[in-house]
Design an enzyme around this catalytic site. Structure first.
Site, PDB file in Angstrom:
ATOM      1  CG  ASN B 282      -0.215   0.056   2.589  1.00 30.74           C
ATOM      2  OD1 ASN B 282       0.823   0.625   2.521  1.00 30.74           O
ATOM      3  ND2 ASN B 282      -0.776  -0.569   3.665  1.00 30.74           N
ATOM      4  CB  ILE B 283      -0.106   4.981  -0.548  1.00 33.27           C
ATOM      5  CG1 ILE B 283      -1.107   4.911   0.480  1.00 33.27           C
ATOM      6  CG2 ILE B 283      -0.686   4.632  -1.886  1.00 33.27           C
ATOM      7  CD1 ILE B 283      -1.931   6.358   0.775  1.00 33.27           C
ATOM      8  CB  CYS B 345      -5.857  -1.793  -5.671  1.00 30.53           C
ATOM      9  SG  CYS B 345      -6.273  -0.024  -6.202  1.00 30.53           S
ATOM     10  N   GLY B 348      -9.058   1.965  -6.253  1.00 35.90           N
ATOM     11  CA  GLY B 348      -8.963   1.537  -7.750  1.00 35.90           C
ATOM     12  C   GLY B 348      -8.431   2.712  -8.624  1.00 35.90           C
ATOM     13  CD1 TRP B 349      -6.749   6.106  -5.161  1.00 34.79           C
ATOM     14  CD2 TRP B 349      -8.761   6.789  -5.611  1.00 34.79           C
ATOM     15  NE1 TRP B 349      -7.074   6.414  -3.939  1.00 34.79           N
ATOM     16  CE2 TRP B 349      -8.481   6.929  -4.188  1.00 34.79           C
ATOM     17  CE3 TRP B 349      -9.944   7.265  -6.096  1.00 34.79           C
ATOM     18  CZ2 TRP B 349      -9.405   7.352  -3.120  1.00 34.79           C
ATOM     19  CZ3 TRP B 349     -10.914   7.876  -5.036  1.00 34.79           C
ATOM     20  CH2 TRP B 349     -10.470   7.946  -3.579  1.00 34.79           C
ATOM     21  NE  ARG B 351      -2.931  -1.079  -3.581  1.00 35.16           N
ATOM     22  CZ  ARG B 351      -2.854  -1.452  -1.932  1.00 35.16           C
ATOM     23  NH1 ARG B 351      -2.017  -2.188  -1.732  1.00 35.16           N
ATOM     24  NH2 ARG B 351      -3.606  -1.003  -1.287  1.00 35.16           N
ATOM     25  NE  ARG B 391      -2.504   8.162  -3.390  1.00 36.12           N
ATOM     26  CZ  ARG B 391      -3.318   8.387  -2.337  1.00 36.12           C
ATOM     27  NH1 ARG B 391      -3.284   9.230  -1.517  1.00 36.12           N
ATOM     28  NH2 ARG B 391      -4.420   7.621  -2.312  1.00 36.12           N
TER      29      ARG B 391
END
Lengths: 767, 574
Positions: B282-283, B345, B348-349, B351, B391
């Site tokens: 994950n991020i 994921c 859905g934005w 990965r 992000r």
């Protein structure tokens, strides 16, 4: 690293490799399988119905055939020869499935059913019938044969023969001594017709004064002279017959002082800088009484041979570099990680296993030390003496690297070969012991030459246009060490070579006065191994040597490298362009090597910068001249694993239709096209003096073209051929069958455990 | 240009006798000069009258401002930039330093979009040109290029005015058999309403790559419309009787999501799907991993051990491998098996965008061209609602939202270009330029978090698109080894994803590398060779026009090399 694997089922389960329906059934051999033998080569033992493993994954591609042991090689002759793979160079002396006995590192027999395994040496007994034979080769191949259908006794006999013949009791038993004798007599006729000096070999051998004289003239070493006191090896057992010494030292002095040195190795001149500084190598002084006096005498003479009489810098290599045992250990480990450890294991910790071997660290240490010597010769204008206990190992690496950085001549093919000849072969590097050809003393084994080739590759990797030759050349040169047919890598010293070759000549009825180079050629005569066409793989299309790029008969035309564009870094690229063109000084972007970066950049005054740091900083801030001094960047991030050498056999590392070779392919075609156009131009311009215009409008005939990959006709698709892989010109197919760990309980356990561990951050994912 | 910010800096428009060290370019000796703070840039002008070198740092490029302890010579500031440059500044007076620090912290973390550079930046282009710049990349043309709409995939008006999903684009393609009711029903069963929609259609096999977010299935939830939606995706591929559902998360993470009423598709409920987990972390994991590799790049004089261990322990290359593996899986399914793939994921934005866009690169040579990569980023990232502003920290916000998601995509492309040096039309510089602009807020392209937000901000009227700018400079971004015809046979790229084939992207993480003269590379050599080759050909043509031996006129040197085009300068007031 890479510990996170997808949970089973993996990719493989869903997308299996393309299945071929052909199930090979075991057919009895109908045709007779005959080995290709060289002159003087005889079959010692053979066994039929042998299966050669082709891939570690499955046995469906395995080949059936005959396994043969001769007095030269292990040969496998497949029953239904598959269409010859284009991806392989055709070696003129060895077939696709051949391994010279000298190339065998370890011969291992296995009995699967009994769970037994034995490493075979010379003259040994084997208490079980082997079901498998694994050959670990010095060129890093691992070749496996299975005897499931073969006669157990014959299989055993072949295994024992291979083990026995790969441990020759004596140097003279190496196959080269048989082969070259026969070859000499059989090819006599051809030679007389087109006799050229030294069989047309252009690489100087440095076995006679004229080669040294030329080198003295070329480098302008007017204060140095060729000395012949070691003629007939009268003084030293390990020095060449002719050496270069300061003019101020008389033969008498040299003879007298020689006694103080290990093996009477008086200091040896290597090379002269145009500023007058000399590179000299010497052994330690063995006589403590005379030590001081002798030392001073030589230093004084070397100083005197310098135009400015500047102080001599001495570098004790034993004190600052890894020793031969360290190097051997590092090589064993890096080889272990690359080819021996099961892929599933090495994959997990690839970078740390490379680190753990320390191989790259040593490569870097040698490059770094050599760069420091370069500073003294070039930046400080002082002569340098490299000192090592025997002056026959580390000195060879350092002195050749220093010359490679300083003198563009050595970056040409002939120049490079002469460098190896001068600093390795003639300087008495113990190739026989270091290669361990006789497998007598493992402690003496050390891959110094390999380390040197890796260092050369690192420089080449950073300056791809600076060398006339390619990494394929370096790799093939390293492979040639394990073919015992060339005089280059067989001996410990020039004296040993001379003695053995004299005996050889006597035994083989070779007329007195015949040139050694003719009756027992060095490796430099590449047409022994490869066709002219295959030798073009040595040529680097990017080389910008002295007019080398585009010289062909007559007219010389060098590339006009017109624009030396300075590309701004990207932040400054587009964003700068809208900032009123006021860029943050792109014109002064310095290059940076670790030699510079060792210093902490901060606000402390610049006076901390040492002169050598300033020298490197200055050099890196200027654009590099490919035909001038070259200093490699030495930050750890600049050191790379030499993939073509270490991973060429590894199927998992192979990139089909990818890798640097695809760029080489494209560049070769372009250069070939340029050369055709130039040749056409010459015709239109009419004959230039001294050259005859070529009759064909299509450019030089294909056998004269320098590039391996030719420019196609406009109709040909410019696609890279299918056989191009990152391993080209080698292929992993059938050359690396290593032990896998599929299905072992412990590995399964470890894999699962890793997946659990890798999810520590799980909580964060569930918002 | 707004002056208000400058005004409230009042006394602090400039500080003299400041020393600056551009650490990332390998500069060793600090230069002395004057430091200016404008509304948009930190500007340093060298005192040296000969050079008067200027260094401009955009505030939005500043990631953090560190203030190490004061030393006798003065007070220090260290600027860590989002493109991994590091500037070290020494200010004689502590008071000045404090003021600069406060202002910089404030300026580098704008609270609202209106403070961003792209909304004040005004290059010399007129209104028509600006509007035209936004039409430079047209996604509908791209869909048309891949053969959509057709009898399998159709445009849907379901999301016009962002009615069904506010983070999706208004124009979308769905299976022909998916009725509005199915779409709406499916979207209610998916995180944030992100229902399955077409990302890429592969004409050779008629298989498609679709994307969505995770289903709100919990442990046993079902949704008939969603099941019908997946069925429709399958039916839109006549060549296959099942689809792959690729959940790009590690399986455990996906399982844990079920407890929160989310999760993944139950293979028993959906007919004819095969579920595949890939295991991209994950991020948060990616954020900390990137910090570690940045640290490796910034090491001053690392040993071989420091470097290799640092690289391995960062785990970064392992993550890049996971993303590439996801792309390879999708590409093989679509190209080799002819099976459609639905990728998701969590939302859905992130990965999902990575996996889909890597798959497109592998599947279709068009996306390996300069224009193609622009289109791809515009489609899978910009239009599908990748949260750029969150992000890449365009505004002062939640640091936990920040993560180098597109950095990883760009790096995947770079790693591929290292494996296939002739397969990409662009070079490393192009990727780095995109990376910079994702962070710089210089253009409006990457502002905001979805199409709706950009529309509401009227970005097309108030800012400029980055793509025409990059296109104008394409000569600088071209890889001379690339040949268009090659792409036909190298249709699908089949990279090697074993660890042997990954290396540190020095061009991004190790700026020292950037400053190495690039003509060392084969590519730059080739540019020179190609030029020469053309010269020779022209010369030859000239000779051919006259009989051999006759006097031909030489036109050597008449050709000009690649021109560097620059936009007209724009003054930024200090």
């Amino acid at each position: 690293m890479f510990s996170v694997k997808p949970l089973k089922p993996t990719f493989k389960c869903y997308l299996p490799p393309v299945q071929t329906d052909v199930k090979r059934s075991i057919e009895p051999p109908i045709k007779k399988l005959e080995p290709k033998l060289l002159q003087g080569e005889i079959v010692v033992n053979e066994v039929n119905f042998v299966r050669k493993c082709i891939s570690a994954e499955s046995s469906q591609d395995d080949l059936w055939g005959k396994l043969i042991c001769t007095n030269f090689k292990v040969s496998f002759i497949p029953q239904d020869a598959p269409p010859k793979q284009k991806s392989r160079l055709s070696h003129l002396l060895l077939g696709e499935h051949d391994v010279p006995l000298t190339c065998l590192e370890q011969v291992v027999t296995v009995n699967d059913t009994k769970g037994k395994k034995k490493v075979l040496g010379s003259n040994q007994k084997l208490k079980f019938n082997p079901t498998e034979l694994i050959l670990y080769c010095k060129d890093l191949r691992i070749i496996r044969f299975c005897f499931d259908e073969a006669g157990p006794e014959s299989a055993k006999k072949v295994c024992l023969a291979i083990a026995h013949y790969s441990h020759p009791a004596d140097l003279q038993l190496l196959f080269g001594f048989e082969y070259q004798g026969r070859r000499y007599h059989e090819s006599k006729g051809e030679r007389i017709n087109g006799s050229t000096p030294r069989g047309g070999l252009q690489t100087p051998i440095f076995d006679r004064p004229s080669d040294w004289d030329r080198e003295i003239k070329r480098t302008g070493a007017s204060e140095w002279r060729v000395c012949s006191i070691n003629e007939g090896y009268a003084i030293s057992q390990s020095l060449p017959e002719y050496i270069v010494v300061p003019v101020s030292l008389a033969d008498q002095d040299l003879k007298q002082h020689s006694l103080s040195f290990t093996d009477q190795r008086i200091p040896l001149w290597c090379w002269n800088h145009q500023n007058g500084s000399a590179l000299v190598r010497m052994a330690n002084l063995s006589d403590p009484l005379q030590q001081r006096k002798t030392d001073q005498r030589f230093l004084a003479a070397i100083t005197k041979s310098h135009p400015q009489r500047s102080e001599v810098f001495r570098s004790d290599l034993d004190k600052c570099l890894p020793n031969i045992q360290d190097i051997q250990n590092a090589f064993v480990k890096v080889r272990q990680s690359c080819v021996i450890d099961p892929f599933e294991e090495s994959e997990e910790r690839w970078l740390s296993s490379i680190e753990n071997s320390r191989w790259l660290e040593y490569v870097r240490a040698f490059l770094k030390h050599s760069a420091e010597i370069v500073y003294h010769l070039d930046g400080k204008n002082s002569s340098v003496v490299l000192q090592e206990e025997e002056d026959r190992d580390l000195s060879c690496v350092v002195s050749s690297l220093v010359q490679l950085m300083l003198d563009p001549h050595y970056r040409s093919l002939i120049g490079f070969q002469s460098l190896v000849q001068k600093e390795w072969v003639m300087a008495g590097h113990r190739f026989l012991d270091r290669c361990n050809h006789l497998k007598k003393n493992d402690k003496e084994e050390s891959p110094l030459f390999m380390l040197f080739l890796d260092c050369v590759w690192q420089i080449m990797n950073q300056y791809p246009a600076a060398f006339e030759f390619t990494e394929a050349y370096l790799t093939l040169l390293s492979d040639s060490m394990w073919i015992p047919l060339f005089s280059t890598f067989l001996f410990n010293s020039p004296k040993q070579r001379a003695q053995h070759l004299m005996d050889f000549a006597k035994n083989k009825a070779i007329p007195q006065g015949e040139d050694q180079v003719v009756y027992f050629p060095p490796v430099w005569n590449w047409s022994q191994q490869f066709s002219t066409k295959d030798q073009t793989l040595f040529n680097n299309p990017m080389y910008v040597g002295k007019g080398a790029a585009c010289v062909q008969n007559g007219e010389v035309k060098t590339f006009r490298r017109t624009k030396q564009k300075t590309y701004s870094s990207t932040l400054r690229g587009t964003s700068a362009s809208v900032r009123n063109g006021m860029r943050g000084g792109e014109e002064t972007l310095p290059r940076r090597g670790s030699l510079v970066s060792e210093l902490r950049p901060d606000f402390s005054p610049v006076k901390d910068e040492s002169p050598s740091e300033r020298f490197f900083r200055d050099w890196f801030s200027r654009p590099a001249d490919q035909q001038g001094l070259l200093i490699p960047l030495l930050m750890p991030s600049h050191m790379a694993l030499w993939k073509l050498y270490f991973l060429r056999w590894v199927p998992e590392a192979c990139i089909p239709r990818g890798g640097p070779i695809t760029a080489y392919h494209k560049l070769s075609q372009l250069v070939d096209e340029i050369e055709i156009l130039q040749s056409q131009l010459r015709q239109y311009k009419g004959p230039s003096p001294g050259s005859t215009p070529l009759p064909s409008p299509s450019g030089p005939p294909s056998d004269q073209r320098r590039m391996y990959f030719k420019a196609g006709s406009p109709n040909d698709p410019p696609t890279p051929p299918d056989f191009l892989t990152s391993s080209f010109p080698f292929t992993p197919v059938g050359n690396l069958c290593r032990r896998g760990i599929h299905g072992t309980p412990i590995s399964k356990f470890l894999n699962e455990a890793r997946i659990w561990l890798s999810t520590e951050t799980l909580a964060n994912d569930t918002v | 240009m707004s002056w208000c910010v400058l005004n409230h800096l009042s006394s602090l428009t400039c500080v003299e006798n400041v020393r600056l060290l551009d650490r990332s370019s390998g500069q060793r000796k600090a230069s002395t000069g004057t430091l200016y703070l404008s509304a948009t840039h930190t500007i340093f002008v060298e005192n040296n009258p000969e050079t008067r070198k200027e260094t401009w740092v955009l505030h939005s490029m500043v990631n953090s401002v560190e203030r190490p302890p004061t030393i006798p010579a003065g007070s220090q500031l260290i600027l860590h930039c989002k493109d991994f440059r590091v500037y070290q500044i020494l200010i004689p007076q502590e008071r000045d330093c404090l003021d600069v620090h406060t202002s910089l912290v404030r300026l580098s973390r704008p609270g609202k979009y209106s403070e961003l550079y792209c909304l004040s930046f005004n290059p010399n282009v007129n209104k028509e040109d600006r509007e035209e710049s936004w039409n430079f990349i047209d996604l509908m043309t791209d869909y048309k290029r891949m053969g959509v709409p057709n009898n399998l995939w159709v445009a849907t008006a379901a999301n016009s005015e962002y009615r069904v999903c506010d983070t999706y684009p208004s124009e979308l393609f769905v299976p022909k058999s998916a009725t509005p009711a199915i779409i709406v029903g499916s979207s209610r069963f998916r995180s944030r309403g992100r229902f399955p929609a077409l990302s890429y259609f592969h004409q050779d096999t008629l298989a498609a790559v679709c994307r969505c977010s995770q289903p709100l299935s919990g442990f046993s939830g079902r949704c008939q419309e969603d099941e019908m939606m997946l069925q429709a995706v399958m039916k839109s591929n006549p060549g296959s009787d099942f689809i792959y559902v690729v959940d790009t998360r590690p399986k455990l993470n996906a399982m844990a999501n079920r407890a929160a009423g989310k999760g993944y598709e139950n293979e028993d409920h959906y007919t004819n799907i095969k579920l595949q987990f890939i295991g991209i972390e994950n991020i948060h994991v990616m954020r900390s991993s990137q910090q570690k590799i940045i640290d490796v790049g910034e090491m001053r004089s690392p040993s071989m051990t420091d470097f290799l261990w640092g690289l391995e322990n960062s785990g970064w290359l392992k993550h890049i491998k996971a993303i590439l593996d996801a792309g390879v899986f999708i590409a093989r399914a679509v190209a080799d098996e002819g099976v459609s793939v639905l990728v998701h994921c969590s939302d859905g934005w992130d990965r999902t965008a990575q996996a889909c866009s890597v798959a497109s690169i592998l599947l279709n040579p068009f996306y390996r061209t300069i224009k193609g990569l622009m289109v791809l980023i515009e489609r899978d990232w910009v239009s599908f609602g990748h949260k750029f502003s969150h992000r890449y920290a365009h505004l002062d916000g939640d640091p936990k939202e920040v993560s180098p998601v597109i950095d990883q995509f760009l790096e995947c492309v770079w790693q591929l270009s290292e494996q296939f040096p002739c397969a990409f039309e662009f070079n490393e510089r192009f990727l780095v330029a995109i990376h910079t602009h994702v962070y710089s807020c210089h253009f409006g392209t990457f502002l905001g978090n979805c199409q709706k937000e950009r529309r509401d901000m009227r970005l097309r009227e108030r800012s400029h698109s980055v793509w025409p700018q990059l296109w104008k400079d394409r000569a600088e971004y071209t890889n001379p080894l690339y040949k268009a015809e090659l792409s036909q046979t190298q249709g699908v790229l089949r990279p090697n994803t074993t660890p042997y084939c990954f290396k540190m992207w020095k061009g991004l993480y190790n700026h020292m590398e950037k400053s190495t003269p690039p003509r060392q590379s084969p590519a730059d050599f080739l540019s020179a060779v190609r030029e020469e080759s053309q010269q020779l050909e022209e010369e030859l043509t000239n000779h051919q026009e006259v009989p051999p031996g006759g006097t031909a006129h030489h036109h050597l040197g008449s050709r000009q090399g690649i021109q560097h085009t620059k936009t007209p300068p724009v003054m930024t007031p200090l």
